[in-house]
Each structure stands twice: as C-alpha cells, then as structure tokens.
Scaffold this motif. Structure first.
Motif, PDB file in Angstrom:
ATOM      1  N   PRO A 133      42.159  46.682  46.735  1.00  0.00           N
ATOM      2  CA  PRO A 133      40.898  46.006  47.091  1.00  0.00           C
ATOM      3  C   PRO A 133      40.317  46.586  48.375  1.00  0.00           C
ATOM      4  O   PRO A 133      41.017  47.300  49.121  1.00  0.00           O
ATOM      5  N   LEU A 134      39.069  46.313  48.619  1.00  0.00           N
ATOM      6  CA  LEU A 134      38.422  46.726  49.863  1.00  0.00           C
ATOM      7  C   LEU A 134      38.526  45.603  50.890  1.00  0.00           C
ATOM      8  O   LEU A 134      38.276  44.440  50.557  1.00  0.00           O
TER       9      LEU A 134
ATOM     10  N   ASN B  91      34.960  44.106  44.650  1.00  0.00           N
ATOM     11  CA  ASN B  91      36.414  44.150  44.804  1.00  0.00           C
ATOM     12  C   ASN B  91      37.107  44.331  43.469  1.00  0.00           C
ATOM     13  O   ASN B  91      38.101  45.063  43.362  1.00  0.00           O
ATOM     14  N   PHE B  92      36.594  43.656  42.433  1.00  0.00           N
ATOM     15  CA  PHE B  92      37.170  43.840  41.090  1.00  0.00           C
ATOM     16  C   PHE B  92      36.989  45.287  40.639  1.00  0.00           C
ATOM     17  O   PHE B  92      37.917  45.903  40.100  1.00  0.00           O
ATOM     18  N   PHE B  93      35.809  45.837  40.874  1.00  0.00           N
ATOM     19  CA  PHE B  93      35.532  47.241  40.544  1.00  0.00           C
ATOM     20  C   PHE B  93      36.487  48.168  41.295  1.00  0.00           C
ATOM     21  O   PHE B  93      37.062  49.104  40.718  1.00  0.00           O
ATOM     22  N   GLN B  94      36.686  47.903  42.590  1.00  0.00           N
ATOM     23  CA  GLN B  94      37.561  48.729  43.422  1.00  0.00           C
ATOM     24  C   GLN B  94      39.007  48.680  42.912  1.00  0.00           C
ATOM     25  O   GLN B  94      39.675  49.711  42.804  1.00  0.00           O
TER      26      GLN B  94
ATOM     27  N   ILE C 293      38.720  47.085  30.183  1.00  0.00           N
ATOM     28  CA  ILE C 293      38.607  47.139  31.648  1.00  0.00           C
ATOM     29  C   ILE C 293      38.468  45.732  32.219  1.00  0.00           C
ATOM     30  O   ILE C 293      39.211  45.347  33.132  1.00  0.00           O
ATOM     31  N   ILE C 294      37.542  44.961  31.683  1.00  0.00           N
ATOM     32  CA  ILE C 294      37.307  43.605  32.186  1.00  0.00           C
ATOM     33  C   ILE C 294      38.518  42.707  31.926  1.00  0.00           C
ATOM     34  O   ILE C 294      38.899  41.892  32.767  1.00  0.00           O
TER      35      ILE C 294
ATOM     36  N   LEU D  89      25.910  43.792  42.565  1.00  0.00           N
ATOM     37  CA  LEU D  89      27.368  43.683  42.656  1.00  0.00           C
ATOM     38  C   LEU D  89      27.698  42.928  43.935  1.00  0.00           C
ATOM     39  O   LEU D  89      27.542  43.453  45.036  1.00  0.00           O
ATOM     40  N   ASN D  90      28.126  41.655  43.782  1.00  0.00           N
ATOM     41  CA  ASN D  90      28.515  40.882  44.966  1.00  0.00           C
ATOM     42  C   ASN D  90      29.912  41.301  45.419  1.00  0.00           C
ATOM     43  O   ASN D  90      30.550  42.162  44.792  1.00  0.00           O
TER      44      ASN D  90
END
Length: 626
Positions: free
Chosen positions: A227-228, A217-220, A395-396, A211-212
């Motif tokens: 965002p983080l 950030n997308f996950f967060q 989700i995506i 996970l780059n």
C-alpha cells in the motif's frame, strides 16, 4: 512476461563486442580475446528482472551474412531471433560511429517488420581511451530513429557500465518504450491510453470518475503488493496538481491525472512501473489482452453444465450498482454503454432486450441483467470468461483467474440416480410447428402480453428467454429455447434439455401432429419430462386432424394433460406454467400422480409468489442502504 531475453551484439570489427561479453562474465578484462564469444546464458536468479538472458556475439570474420540475418529476422518456427540488438561502436573511432547509420540500422530495419521492430541500444565502448563523450554525435541519431531505446557509454577494460549495458538491454525487451510512447509527439500512444483508461475504469470501484485514497491503495496493492503511505499518496497528488489543473478533483485522482502520472513515469525512464500495471491487468507487449488472461483453462466434463457461483453474482451485482446511477433498478442505454466501455466491442445486441426482463421503457432490469449473464455462462462459458476478464473480475475479486467464478455442475446422470440436484439453471426446449405460438410462449415468460409482443421488430427477435422462477422457495433460472421446427434435422444439442414443451395452436387443426412426431422420434424413450402446451387458448378450439385427440395422446403416453395457455391478456400472462416446468426439470423422477397433486402445485406457486416479493423487497432495501 517473457520467458527469456536474447541480446545480440553487432558492430564493426575491433570495436570490442567480444570484450564486453567476456568482461561481464569474468568481471575482469580478458588478456586474450577470441574472434567471437560463444553464446552464453545468464540464469534468471542473477539478473535484475529474474529472467534468463542469452547473449549472442557476432563476428564478421567467422560468420556469414546469412547467419546474421537469421539472428535478426523473425522466423515463425524459430525462437532464436534477437529480442534486442546492441550496436557497438568505438567512441574513439568516427568510422565505427558513421557505420551505425550508414550500415547497421538500415540492415536491421530491412530485415525486420515495420510494426514489430526490435529495440536497439547504441553502445559506445572504449570510453577509457578518450576524455570527451560521444553523446553530442549520438543524440541526433537517437532523435532520428525511434527504435533506439537508449545509448550507453562504457569500457570493457575498466568494467565501466558493463552490467548497466546488459540491464538496459534486458529492460528494453521486458519494458519497451515503443508500444507506450511516441518520442516524436512526446505523448503516450493511443493504444496505451486506451489500455490505461480501461484500468482506471476498473479501479474506479464507485464509478465517480475519481480514484479516491481507498481505490488508489487497492490499485497499488493489486499491482505492486504494497500500500501507499498517506504521505506518499499526498506527494503523488501534489505532483499532479503542480502540472495540471484538472488532474486532481475532490482530493482524488482523475483519469487525466492518472494518465499524466504514467506519462511522467515513461518520460523519466520508469517504463517498468507502467508495464507492471499493464501486465497485472492482462496486457501483452502489443497492449492486447492475452489469451491466457481472457480464456483461462477450464474443463467441462460431458453431461455437466456451467453456472456462476455466489461470489460471481456478488461481483456482477456490484458492477450493476456502480452503473445504475439513478437507482431505478434498470440500466438505461447510456448506463449500459458506460458499463461496457471496458470492452473492445458492445457485447449485447438489441436481441438481449427480448431475451430477459425489461422495465416499461424497455431497459434491462437488475433481474434481466443477472439473467443474461446466467444465460451466457450456461450456453458459452468461454465467452463468459472473456466478458468477466474485460470487467477485471480476477483483479477486483483477487482470484487467480475468471475460472474461479464458474461452478461446474455434477453429471446429470448422478442427479437422476440420487433424485436430487444442486443445479440452479434448467433448460426447457420449446418445439412446435410454425405459427403455433412458441415465440409468444417465450415472451410471456418475460411478462409481455400479445400487445407488447407485436411491437418487437423481426431483426430483434430472440430464440431464448431466461428468468427466475421459485420452486419450494428456491430461486432457480428457467432457460427457454425455441427450437426451429425442422425436426428431421435436429441435432443432439437441439434435443438435449431438462424439460420439453411441445406447443400446438388449438385453433389450427394441423398443428398438433407436429408435436406427436417430435415426441415419438426424440422423447418417447427418453427420461426427459414433456409437457404439451395448448397455445392460443383464447381462440376457438378446432378438432385436430391427428388420429387421436391431444388429451387421449397424453393419456396413452402417460403425459400430463395439455396445458391451456394464452398470452392475449390485458395484464402480464400467468407464470404458473413456468413454475411447473421448472419443478418438472428439478424433479424428473416425479410421477404423474405427484404432478397432478393440487397441493403440490399450490405449495410451489405460493412459494414462488412469496419469494419473488421478498426477494425484490430485500434488493430495494439494500439499494436504499447503499
């Protein structure tokens, strides 16, 4: 998330159960305490988790054992079972502490199913009366019973930890430890690891095993709506680096690092973080994907069909691209297996390889992959929604549900009235006597000549074939369905289609009669276009035993003349007939004169060839750019 939480307080008489409830409600210690408090409901807007909470008191003096058992035991038709039980003891009363293990925990465990135990919270009341803590006595009990979520020492008299007690009780229900973590093993449970691994794979948008920062950030944002910050991202990765050597790779978070972070959250009492992630990705309290997530409500009116929309095809293309590691526009068995790792089972069997186009190695091509999804959507939209759910479509794509991927076509009667259609998928039923060449006709559509067809195992055979054709430059899907030859038992579903192929073997004199019977019984009075296919045209033509020749039969019923067809060719069989079928399905109102017009077929065929070449060239160009 649960709609409400029900907390039951039990314990020996005089330990202060009722006082705890009254102190919470009135925010002061009551002068007079009744034998038992009435059930109270705390509204959602005043609870930390925004969930209505019911608090139930138990009094041995006022209630029977049966009433207690009803509150503890789960009933199929009852919603009044406690979701969490607080066992209250008095910190200055050793007997009340001993009763926790000698009476209350055994009683509760006897009345609850082992696989769905209610979480327990030990509550040490009257801490204002002693200077020491009871934790030294309680810790061994907590270690002995995994159902115990936590222990809280409090005082109803001076209001110490009262609100915290009920917050922990609520949290034990909404964010339970049990499904996530094994305290004895000090590690996450297999079902939790499996769920988080699926979440990791879905979030790994380029499928590189890491996970780059963009993916993190997308996950967060997906899970927590924020965002983080760059420094926060580095801090997270540094925590992982300090604790494990293979948690961070190429400045990205590995699957092991991702799992470690969630183990850390759980060990530090931050279960809600992991539960927020799990619920966002569709999981329930038992770490199963919910029915609401997998099967969102979608209503299909009669005479309408279901298709994937443009955004759904783009999503599926991105899924294909990230698993097509060698960029050969096909999915090898290993690549296909990797794609379906987010599924609880392998959804495509060996028959799929003979339902859609494959390359020379028998691997499903990009076109074949999209065709199979199109087929599933058309035949079984609920299964398509389920599959898209496993892939994380909503989700995506940031949609409410997978239903956003589906287009419901308008009623076919309206298409006929307006003499035009916006549909992209057309169904062709293929009927004929046994041995007439139906299966060969289906496989020829996928580019397989007779030599290749002979290699197909009987148990891998498919009764469907789907691929694209081009009509006037428009890409359409033609779905061929081989219908079993027992026409006496054909259902409405077997008969319903956009165009019909009646196949007979020109070398078998008994073959054509079957086509005439099916036509007269099911299609003579319908508006469904019909085509007679004279299969095995490479063989010697036998005179049919029927009362009139196939050509005369077609003339009598104003059908197009029998179309000669063979799959016994050196190269891939011609696809002209399939373009004709698609055109007839798209334009059922066309007269025979239109269909006989050579200019019409020339335009359709040339359009098919040009767009097929351009379409593949454009895809290859896009692939090179990526």
């Amino acid at each position: 998330m649960r709609k409400d939480v029900r907390i039951l307080l039990v314990g020996e008489p005089k330990v202060g159960k009722t006082s705890l409830i009254m102190s919470l409600v009135s925010e002061e210690f009551p002068d007079e305490v009744p034998p038992r408090a009435e059930e109270i409901t705390i509204p959602a807007d005043v609870t930390p988790e925004r969930v209505p909470t019911h608090i139930v008191d138990y009094s041995e003096a006022e209630q029977s054992d049966e009433q207690l058992y009803q509150e503890i035991t789960k009933h199929f038709l009852s919603s009044s079972q406690a979701n969490v039980i607080c066992i209250v003891y008095s910190v200055n009363n050793k007997k009340s502490i001993e009763k926790v293990t000698s009476h209350w925990i055994p009683l509760i465990n006897e009345r609850t199913d082992k696989d769905s135990r209610v979480p327990l919270i030990l509550v040490g009341n009257k801490s204002d009366l002693v200077e020491h803590s009871s934790m030294e006595t309680i810790l061994p009990i907590m270690n002995q019973y995994s159902d115990i979520e936590t222990c809280v020492e409090c005082s109803a008299k001076n209001l110490k930890n009262i609100s915290e007690l009920f917050y922990y009780a609520q949290k034990a229900v909404l964010h339970p430890t049990g499904p996530l973590y094994s305290p004895e093993e000090k590690e996450m449970k297999p079902s939790c690891i499996k769920a988080l691994t699926r979440i990791f794979k879905i979030s790994d948008l380029d499928n590189d095993g890491i996970l780059n920062d963009n993916e993190l950030n997308f996950f967060q944002r997906t899970c927590f709506n924020i965002p983080l910050a760059p420094q926060a991202l580095e801090d997270v990765k540094n925590v992982v680096r300090k604790n494990m050597s293979d948690g961070v790779k190429d400045n990205g978070l590995t699957r092991k690092g991702f799992l470690f972070l969630h183990t850390l959250f759980i060990q530090r009492g931050r279960h809600e973080t992991t539960w927020t992630v799990l619920r966002r990705f569709g999981y329930d309290d038992d770490l199963e994907l919910t029915q609401e997530y997998l099967f969102p409500l979608i209503k299909i009116p009669p005479d309408c069909t279901t298709e994937l929309n443009h955004n759904a095809y783009l999503f599926l293309q991105s899924v294909f691209d990230k698993h097509d590691k060698d960029r050969d526009c096909a999915l090898s068995p290993d690549e296909l297996k990797d794609l379906f790792k987010v599924f609880p089972y392998m959804p495509w069997g060996p028959d799929v390889n003979y339902t859609v186009c494959t390359n020379e190695q028998g691997w499903i091509t990009y076109q074949g992959y999209l065709s199979q999804w199109t087929l599933t959507t058309y035949l079984d939209v609920q299964r398509c929604l389920e599959y898209l759910g496993y892939l994380g479509y909503s989700i995506i794509q940031e949609q409410e549900s997978q239903a956003a991927a589906i287009t419901i076509t308008r009623n076919k009667c309206i298409d006929l009235q307006k003499k035009q259609t916006q549909r992209s998928v057309f169904r062709c039923n293929v009927l004929g006597a046994r041995g007439s060449g139906k299966s060969g006709f289906l496989q020829a559509f996928l580019g397989r000549n007779l030599a290749r067809q002979k290699k197909i195992r009987e148990d891998h055979k498919s009764y469907y074939a789907i691929s694209t054709t081009y009509v006037y430059g428009q890409e359409k899907y033609l779905l061929l369905h081989e219908v079993l030859p027992d026409f006496e038992f054909l259902s409405e579903a077997d008969v319903a289609c956009d165009v019909v192929c009646l196949v007979y073997d020109i070398s078998n004199p008994c073959s054509f009669e079957y086509c005439t019977k099916v036509y007269k019984k099911h299609y003579m009075d319908s508006k469904t276009p019909c085509v007679i296919i004279a299969a095995k045209s490479d063989l010697h033509e036998a005179r049919q035993y029927y009362s009139m020749s196939p050509l005369d039969f077609c003339r009598k019923h104003k059908l197009h003349p029998p179309q000669l067809f063979t799959c016994n060719t050196a190269e891939a069989p011609s696809k002209d007939i399939y373009t004709k079928l698609t055109t007839m399905a798209m334009y059922p109102h066309m007269t025979q004169a239109d269909l006989k017009n050579s200019t019409f077929w020339l335009r359709a065929s040339v359009g098919a060839t040009v767009f097929a070449v351009l379409g593949f060239a454009m895809y290859k160009a896009l692939l090179k750019q990526r």
